[in-house]
Every structure is written in structure tokens, then in C-alpha cells.
Design a protein around this motif. Structure first.
Motif, PDB file in Angstrom:
ATOM      1  N   VAL A  67       0.899  -1.139  -0.104  1.00 13.21           N
ATOM      2  CA  VAL A  67      -0.118   0.085   0.079  1.00 13.21           C
ATOM      3  C   VAL A  67       0.838   1.301  -0.129  1.00 13.21           C
ATOM      4  CG1 VAL A  67      -1.651   1.553   1.398  1.00 13.21           C
ATOM      5  CG2 VAL A  67      -2.089  -1.142   1.069  1.00 13.21           C
ATOM      6  N   THR A  68       0.706   2.222  -0.800  1.00 11.55           N
ATOM      7  CA  THR A  68       1.444   3.242  -1.154  1.00 11.55           C
ATOM      8  C   THR A  68       0.723   4.492  -0.363  1.00 11.55           C
ATOM      9  OG1 THR A  68       2.449   2.495  -2.684  1.00 11.55           O
ATOM     10  CG2 THR A  68       2.697   4.853  -2.426  1.00 11.55           C
ATOM     11  N   ILE A  69       1.303   5.253   0.700  1.00 15.89           N
ATOM     12  CA  ILE A  69       0.800   6.220   1.308  1.00 15.89           C
ATOM     13  C   ILE A  69       1.616   7.427   0.694  1.00 15.89           C
ATOM     14  CG2 ILE A  69       0.283   7.438   3.345  1.00 15.89           C
ATOM     15  CD1 ILE A  69      -0.358   4.681   4.548  1.00 15.89           C
ATOM     16  N   ARG A  70       1.114   8.264  -0.060  1.00 13.66           N
ATOM     17  CA  ARG A  70       1.910   9.253  -1.072  1.00 13.66           C
ATOM     18  C   ARG A  70       2.518  10.542  -0.085  1.00 13.66           C
ATOM     19  NH1 ARG A  70       2.064  13.639  -4.190  1.00 13.66           N
ATOM     20  NH2 ARG A  70       2.721  13.291  -6.505  1.00 13.66           N
ATOM     21  N   ASP A  71       3.948  10.401  -0.381  1.00 14.57           N
ATOM     22  CA  ASP A  71       4.501  11.717  -0.192  1.00 14.57           C
ATOM     23  C   ASP A  71       4.394  12.161   1.570  1.00 14.57           C
ATOM     24  OD1 ASP A  71       4.595  14.700  -2.023  1.00 14.57           O
ATOM     25  OD2 ASP A  71       6.169  13.857  -0.774  1.00 14.57           O
ATOM     26  N   LEU A  88      -5.169  12.437   1.525  1.00 11.54           N
ATOM     27  CA  LEU A  88      -6.083  11.551   1.951  1.00 11.54           C
ATOM     28  C   LEU A  88      -5.769  10.078   0.880  1.00 11.54           C
ATOM     29  CD1 LEU A  88      -9.317  13.260   2.351  1.00 11.54           C
ATOM     30  CD2 LEU A  88      -7.649  12.859   3.836  1.00 11.54           C
ATOM     31  N   SER A  89      -5.468   8.974   1.670  1.00  7.69           N
ATOM     32  CA  SER A  89      -5.190   7.632   0.948  1.00  7.69           C
ATOM     33  C   SER A  89      -6.031   6.575   1.429  1.00  7.69           C
ATOM     34  CB  SER A  89      -3.672   7.487   1.175  1.00  7.69           C
ATOM     35  OG  SER A  89      -2.844   8.420   0.846  1.00  7.69           O
ATOM     36  N   SER A  90      -5.875   5.701   0.357  1.00  2.00           N
ATOM     37  CA  SER A  90      -6.781   4.428   0.674  1.00  2.00           C
ATOM     38  C   SER A  90      -5.988   3.186  -0.187  1.00  2.00           C
ATOM     39  CB  SER A  90      -8.201   4.332  -0.101  1.00  2.00           C
ATOM     40  OG  SER A  90      -8.100   4.273  -1.478  1.00  2.00           O
ATOM     41  N   GLY A  91      -6.031   2.195   0.423  1.00  2.00           N
ATOM     42  CA  GLY A  91      -5.334   1.085  -0.193  1.00  2.00           C
ATOM     43  C   GLY A  91      -5.657  -0.367   0.412  1.00  2.00           C
ATOM     44  N   VAL A  92      -5.334  -1.338  -0.308  1.00  3.50           N
ATOM     45  CA  VAL A  92      -5.901  -2.815   0.122  1.00  3.50           C
ATOM     46  C   VAL A  92      -4.798  -3.765   0.185  1.00  3.50           C
ATOM     47  CG1 VAL A  92      -7.153  -4.719  -0.535  1.00  3.50           C
ATOM     48  CG2 VAL A  92      -8.015  -2.422  -1.130  1.00  3.50           C
ATOM     49  N   TYR A  93      -4.734  -4.468   1.380  1.00  2.00           N
ATOM     50  CA  TYR A  93      -3.974  -5.616   1.533  1.00  2.00           C
ATOM     51  C   TYR A  93      -4.628  -6.842   1.144  1.00  2.00           C
ATOM     52  CZ  TYR A  93      -2.427  -9.818   4.292  1.00  2.00           C
ATOM     53  OH  TYR A  93      -2.248 -11.080   4.345  1.00  2.00           O
ATOM     54  N   PRO A  94      -4.280  -7.271  -0.086  1.00  2.00           N
ATOM     55  CA  PRO A  94      -5.348  -8.165  -0.886  1.00  2.00           C
ATOM     56  C   PRO A  94      -5.416  -9.525  -0.385  1.00  2.00           C
ATOM     57  CG  PRO A  94      -3.461  -7.693  -2.213  1.00  2.00           C
ATOM     58  CD  PRO A  94      -3.178  -7.073  -0.706  1.00  2.00           C
ATOM     59  N   ALA A  95      -5.559  -9.828   0.847  1.00  2.00           N
ATOM     60  CA  ALA A  95      -5.792 -10.929   1.451  1.00  2.00           C
ATOM     61  C   ALA A  95      -6.804 -11.235   2.486  1.00  2.00           C
ATOM     62  CB  ALA A  95      -4.403 -11.559   1.989  1.00  2.00           C
ATOM     63  N   THR A  96      -7.477 -12.064   2.783  1.00  2.00           N
ATOM     64  CA  THR A  96      -8.313 -12.245   3.732  1.00  2.00           C
ATOM     65  C   THR A  96      -7.965 -12.662   5.109  1.00  2.00           C
ATOM     66  OG1 THR A  96      -8.906 -14.497   3.059  1.00  2.00           O
ATOM     67  CG2 THR A  96     -10.417 -12.706   2.253  1.00  2.00           C
ATOM     68  N   SER A  97      -6.674 -12.939   5.142  1.00  3.11           N
ATOM     69  CA  SER A  97      -6.078 -13.234   6.383  1.00  3.11           C
ATOM     70  C   SER A  97      -6.128 -12.347   7.461  1.00  3.11           C
ATOM     71  CB  SER A  97      -4.369 -13.610   6.302  1.00  3.11           C
ATOM     72  OG  SER A  97      -4.248 -14.398   5.230  1.00  3.11           O
ATOM     73  N   ALA A  98      -6.390 -12.540   8.648  1.00  8.62           N
ATOM     74  CA  ALA A  98      -6.274 -11.846   9.897  1.00  8.62           C
ATOM     75  C   ALA A  98      -4.916 -11.113   9.849  1.00  8.62           C
ATOM     76  CB  ALA A  98      -6.469 -12.539  11.070  1.00  8.62           C
ATOM     77  N   ILE A  99      -4.769  -9.798  10.135  1.00  7.39           N
ATOM     78  CA  ILE A  99      -3.592  -9.329   9.955  1.00  7.39           C
ATOM     79  C   ILE A  99      -2.794  -9.685  11.517  1.00  7.39           C
ATOM     80  CG2 ILE A  99      -2.162  -7.063  10.204  1.00  7.39           C
ATOM     81  CD1 ILE A  99      -4.219  -5.856   8.313  1.00  7.39           C
ATOM     82  N   THR A 100      -1.527  -9.970  11.385  1.00  7.06           N
ATOM     83  CA  THR A 100      -0.680 -10.332  12.463  1.00  7.06           C
ATOM     84  C   THR A 100       0.301  -9.444  12.506  1.00  7.06           C
ATOM     85  OG1 THR A 100       0.258 -12.074  11.671  1.00  7.06           O
ATOM     86  CG2 THR A 100      -2.049 -12.805  12.764  1.00  7.06           C
ATOM     87  N   SER A 101       0.670  -8.990  11.345  1.00  8.03           N
ATOM     88  CA  SER A 101       2.034  -8.091  11.426  1.00  8.03           C
ATOM     89  C   SER A 101       2.030  -7.087  10.509  1.00  8.03           C
ATOM     90  CB  SER A 101       3.211  -8.938  11.292  1.00  8.03           C
ATOM     91  OG  SER A 101       3.192  -9.232   9.929  1.00  8.03           O
TER      92      SER A 101
END
Lengths: 201, 168, 172
Positions: free
Chosen positions: A113-117, A165-178
Motif C-alpha cells: 500500500v502506498t501512502i503518498r509523500d 487522503l489515501s486508501s489501499g488494500v492488503y489483498p488477502a482475507t487473512s487476519a493481520i498479525t503483522s
């Protein structure tokens, strides 16, 4: 059976009895906001990792102040990866103000995910100036959803700056652990700080 | 045994609700206990624009960059070497409709220059309105101990509420 | 010092629903914050505006809002008056990337006060394409009544798995 409260005054004047375990006290409201972990820059790495994230919250929030060690040019993007995923399957969108105009755009097929600048470099023109931001991830433990990231970030250097203002997607349904936050160039300075918060559900 | 947390993460440090109109709202003696601060301001006014200053500094040590929508177009602007950080960027106030602002100040007790993110919500039912997101800078490495909310003209009306939160 | 933020209520949809309502909201807090993760069931048009109204007043025209919006390629602003509700975010629908839910939040200060209510939204949809909607909004509810219920809706039904989390913030 009544609940008996024992106190100095009670001993002197007679014990008080209550019908509730609260024993005359106000109900306890459990806090919804918790600091999980804070990681500061070391000066020798451009990567900060929150690992072993407890699965006991409903939402996550990252608050940061960031600068990197690169001395040329002005600023860098902030990258976010989850669960060690580094394949070019993330995507992001943004809207920002440059100080002269408003823009929108996207980053597709990226390894993060890229959070710009969002990060000031250590250019002598911008001494002691930092990028700051708030990043929110809802339902991070949900195993039926991809994880959508929402961010409000900015940097101002007295004649330079960007608010985004930014948005992005971690493209997995796994629970986030890290979660891994990294700078596009250089190392995070020792004055950089990222804090991870949990919101109870 | 139930172990309760020693320090809550998100805490209201101070709050004020104006019982009479005032041109300034001040939070002073801010403890250095937290990492970030958040100011929440809501209320009406009849004139002027609100702004924020830190530690009573009236020098030209402030600047900002804003992204703004006025209901017609999206725009961005910047001002530098100012004596304040504005909280509104073109829309005027409305005597009958409260405006709503938040200011997040990062690492306020640290030894870096101080950067804040602000939100501005000023919808006036079709007239002179804006929604804005702003980044502001106070060029000072001093810890913030005082925050002043003011207006360049006029007052915050009776009933205006300002709250200072600490975030661990 | 006690924490300021408390979870008041939540709702996770186990089947699709046209709207979600939180009622009997206690007046003991100062501000409300609603965090949502939503997807809608329609299969055309991309994203649906995420909207809110109070006190069961969905049929009235007491809402107006100013929107700053990005669609992945351009930023724009628009104004809306005499609305039955106020937009605070976006929700992807079933035509967009599978398993993608939006991320939106609305902050409602002084919800129990006796003035009109100005509140703020920031929310977004997402999609594995160059187009995705995000918005920051300033919303006015022209009604001096204290807010005792809020209803979230999205033009079409919310999909099962959509979640809604209502927090109260105390300022003292």
C-alpha cells in the motif's frame, strides 16, 4: 445474599449492605482505545515492524511522525505491508493538495500500500520537519474481508508541503498479525515514531 | 485478581463550554504525559475565521498546506511564514449553524518542530461553505504547554465547546 | 484518568439489510464516532454513497453537505442541499473486487446538544482498478433535537458481513 461493604466509617457506624457487587460504586466502563506498541526509528533501518499483533481488538490505528536519512530532494512515500506479503498485488488510491492544486490518482499492482509523500527527507532546507499521519484499518481480524486501509497524512515545510487522503488494500482475507511500515528511501531517523493502537469491539 | 490499566490511552485533559461569547479559548499547563494531542472545537460565530497558536507564540513561525472543497471545486493552497495556523480557509461562519474543527498535534512534547493535521467542517446549507483537510507547522522545538484558539474578528458564541484530548 | 472512548453498540450483518439503526443512544457522552466496514449488494455502478440520518428523520430534508471527492484520477467538490440524509463515505458494491469492503468513519460532536448538528465524514471504497471513490464531507443536520438514534444506509442493501461500530466520547 446482600453484598457487604467494609470500610472504616462502616465499622464505626454500622456496615452497609448492597444488592449489587458494585457496592455503591459507579459501573466500570471499559476503555475502547488501547496503545498496543510504539516503535521508534533507529537511524539504521528504513523499516518498522509491528509483529504479533494481538487479535483481541476490532480495528487498528497507526499514528506516526516520520523523517528519513536521505539528504537530497524533499520527501518519500510511506509503504505499508501486512503479514509479510511482498507480491505486487496491493493497490492504492489518493487525493492530495500540493499547495497549488488538488489532485487524485492511484498506484496499481504494487508490492505495498502506498501512502503518498508522507515522509520528509533530511534535506537541510527542511530541518526538523516531519511527515505525520493517521492510518485506520477496520476489521483487521476478519477472515472474509480483504483489508482496506484509510489514511490522512501531511507534511508542511514553510513554503513546501502536501496534505493527502489515501486508501489501499492488503489483498488477502487473512487476519493481520503483522504490519510493516517502510520508507521508499533511506533510514528512519531516531526521531521517527510509529504507534499502533487497537480499538475494542 | 483484576488488574486495571494504569494509564488510559485516549483521555480528555480539559474542556470548556463558553457561557458567554469570547474571542479566545486557551488550554494552559498542558501535561507532557501524552504523545499526541487532539483538539475538538464546535460552535457558532458571527464573524471572522478561527485559528490556532501554540505557547502564545505570535511570531511568524507558522505555515500550512490545505486541500479544500467549497461545494464547487476542489483546490489547494498554502501560506508560509504566518503568525497563526488557520482552521478555515475561505468560508465564513454561520451564526445559526455550528462549525466543527479537529486538530491533531503530533509529538507535542518532543524536541522536533510541531506538525498538526486539521479537519474543517463548515456546511451552511448551500451558502459559503467548505470541507477541508490541512497540515500545519509550528517551527519551534519547544514542548507545547499552551494552546490558544482565537478568531481574527469577532467571537466564538456562547455554547461553543472546545475539548483537549491526550493520546498516549 | 478514565478513557474517553467507550463502545456503545455494534452490529454485524448476518444477512443483507437496507439499513442499520442504533437507537436509544444514551445522552451521557459528548461526541459520537461511527466506524463502518461495508459492502452493498448491487452489481452495477461501482460504489454507493454511504449516508446517515438521525432520529428516524429519513423522510425530511434537513440535511445538507459539502463533499470533497477523489475518484482515482481527479479531485472534485460538490454541494448538496435539502437532502433526506448526509453522506459520510463510500461503500463498494458487488461489481467491484470480491471481498472488498469500504472503510468509513463519521464524527458527530455535541450530538446531545440543543443546536443544529455539524459533523464530519471521511470514507472510501476500494477496487483493484484505477477508479475508486474517497470523500471527506462536512454535513449539517438542521435540527436542534438531541440525537437519540442514527440510521446508516447505502442506496441499496448492505451485504452480509458489513459491520458498524458506535463509540461514545466523553469530554470530562
Amino acid at each position: 445474599m446482600a453484598v457487604t461493604k467494609l470500610s472504616n466509617s462502616g465499622i464505626k457506624t454500622g456496615v452497609l449492605k448492597y444488592d449489587s457487587m458494585l457496592a455503591g460504586n459507579a459501573p466500570f466502563d471499559p476503555a475502547a482505545t488501547w496503545l498496543i506498541q510504539r516503535v521508534n526509528g533507529t537511524g539504521s533501518s528504513g523499516v518498522i515492524t509491528f509483529s504479533n499483533i494481538p487479535q483481541t481488538y476490532q480495528h487498528l490505528q497507526i499514528r506516526f511522525i516520520a523523517k528519513n536519512s536521505t539528504t537530497t530532494s524533499v520527501a518519500d512515500h510511506l509503504y505499508l505491508q501486512a503479514n509479510g506479503l511482498t507480491t505486487s498485488t496491493y493497490y492504492s488510491h489518493f487525493m492530495y493538495g500540493s499547495g497549488t492544486a488538488a489532485f487524485a490518482g492511484n498506484f496499481m499492482t504494487q508490492p505495498q500500500v502506498t501512502i503518498r509523500d508522507a515522509i520528509y527527507r533530511s534535506n537541510a532546507t527542511y530541518p526538523n520537519m516531519f511527515g505525520v499521519g493517521i492510518i485506520d484499518i477496520h476489521d483487521y481480524t476478519n477472515t472474509s474481508k480483504l483489508k482496506t486501509v484509510r489514511a490522512f497524512t501531511g507534511r508542511d515545510g514553510n513554503g513546501d508541503g502536501v496534505v493527502t487522503l489515501s486508501s489501499g488494500v492488503y489483498p488477502a482475507t487473512s487476519a493481520i498479525t503483522s504490519l510493516t511500515l517502510s520508507s521508499a528511501t533511506g533510514n528512519f531517523t531516531t526521531t521517527t515514531s510509529f504507534a499502533l493502537y487497537g480499538f475494542k469491539g | 485478581m483484576i488488574v486495571l490499566p494504569d494509564t488510559s490511552t485516549e483521555v480528555a485533559i480539559a474542556t470548556t463550554t463558553l457561557s458567554s461569547a469570547a474571542s479566545t479559548i486557551t488550554f494552559s499547563s498542558i501535561p507532557s504525559t501524552y504523545t499526541d494531542l487532539r483538539i475538538v472545537l464546535t460552535g457558532t460565530s458571527s464573524s471572522g475565521s478561527p485559528f490556532i497558536r501554540f505557547n502564545s507564540d505570535t511570531g511568524t513561525n507558522y505555515s500550512y498546506t490545505v486541500l479544500r472543497g467549497d461545494g464547487t471545486s476542489a483546490s489547494s493552497s498554502r501560506e508560509s511564514t504566518l503568525d497563526k495556523i488557520w482552521l478555515s480557509f475561505g468560508a465564513g461562519p454561520s451564526a445559526g449553524n455550528p462549525d466543527f474543527f479537529t486538530v491533531d498535534v503530533f509529538s507535542y512534547a518532543g524536541s522536533t518542530n510541531k506538525t498538526c493535521l486539521t479537519t474543517s467542517s463548515m456546511n451552511h446549507n448551500g451558502t459559503d461553505e467548505e470541507v477541508a483537510r490541512n497540515v500545519g507547522l509550528w517551527r519551534s522545538t519547544s514542548a507545547i504547554t499552551t494552546i490558544t484558539l482565537s478568531r481574527n474578528v469577532g467571537n466564538f458564541n456562547t455554547g461553543t465547546t472546545a475539548t483537549l484530548y491526550g493520546i498516549l | 484518568m478514565p478513557s474517553s472512548r467507550i463502545l456503545i453498540a455494534s452490529n454485524t450483518l448476518s444477512s443483507s439489510a437496507a439499513s442499520v439503526t442504533f437507537s436509544s443512544i444514551p445522552s451521557t457522552y459528548t461526541d459520537l464516532v461511527l466506524k463502518v466496514s461495508t459492502r452493498t449488494t448491487s452489481t452495477g455502478g461501482g460504489s454507493n454513497g454511504l449516508r446517515i440520518y438521525f432520529n428516524g428523520s429519513g423522510a425530511t430534508t434537513n440535511y445538507s453537505y459539502t463533499r470533497l471527492n477523489g475518484n482515482g484520477s481527479a479531485a472534485a467538490s460538490a454541494a448538496f442541499t435539502a437532502q433526506a440524509d448526509g453522506q459520510f463515505g463510500w461503500s463498494p458494491n458487488d461489481s467491484l473486487t470480491a471481498n472488498t469492503f469500504g472503510n468509513s468513519e463519521v464524527y458527530i460532536p455535541n450530538y446531545a446538544g440543543s443546536t443544529n448538528k455539524q459533523f464530519s465524514g471521511f470514507g472510501l471504497s476500494e477496487d483493484n482498478s484505477t477508479t475508486a471513490q474517497m470523500a471527506a464531507t462536512a454535513v449539517l443536520f438542521s435540527n436542534t433535537a438531541a440525537i437519540t438514534s442514527l440510521t446508516v444506509l447505502g442506496s441499496v442493501d448492505f451485504k452480509s458481513g458489513s459491520t458498524f461500530w458506535l463509540y461514545g466520547l466523553k469530554n470530562s
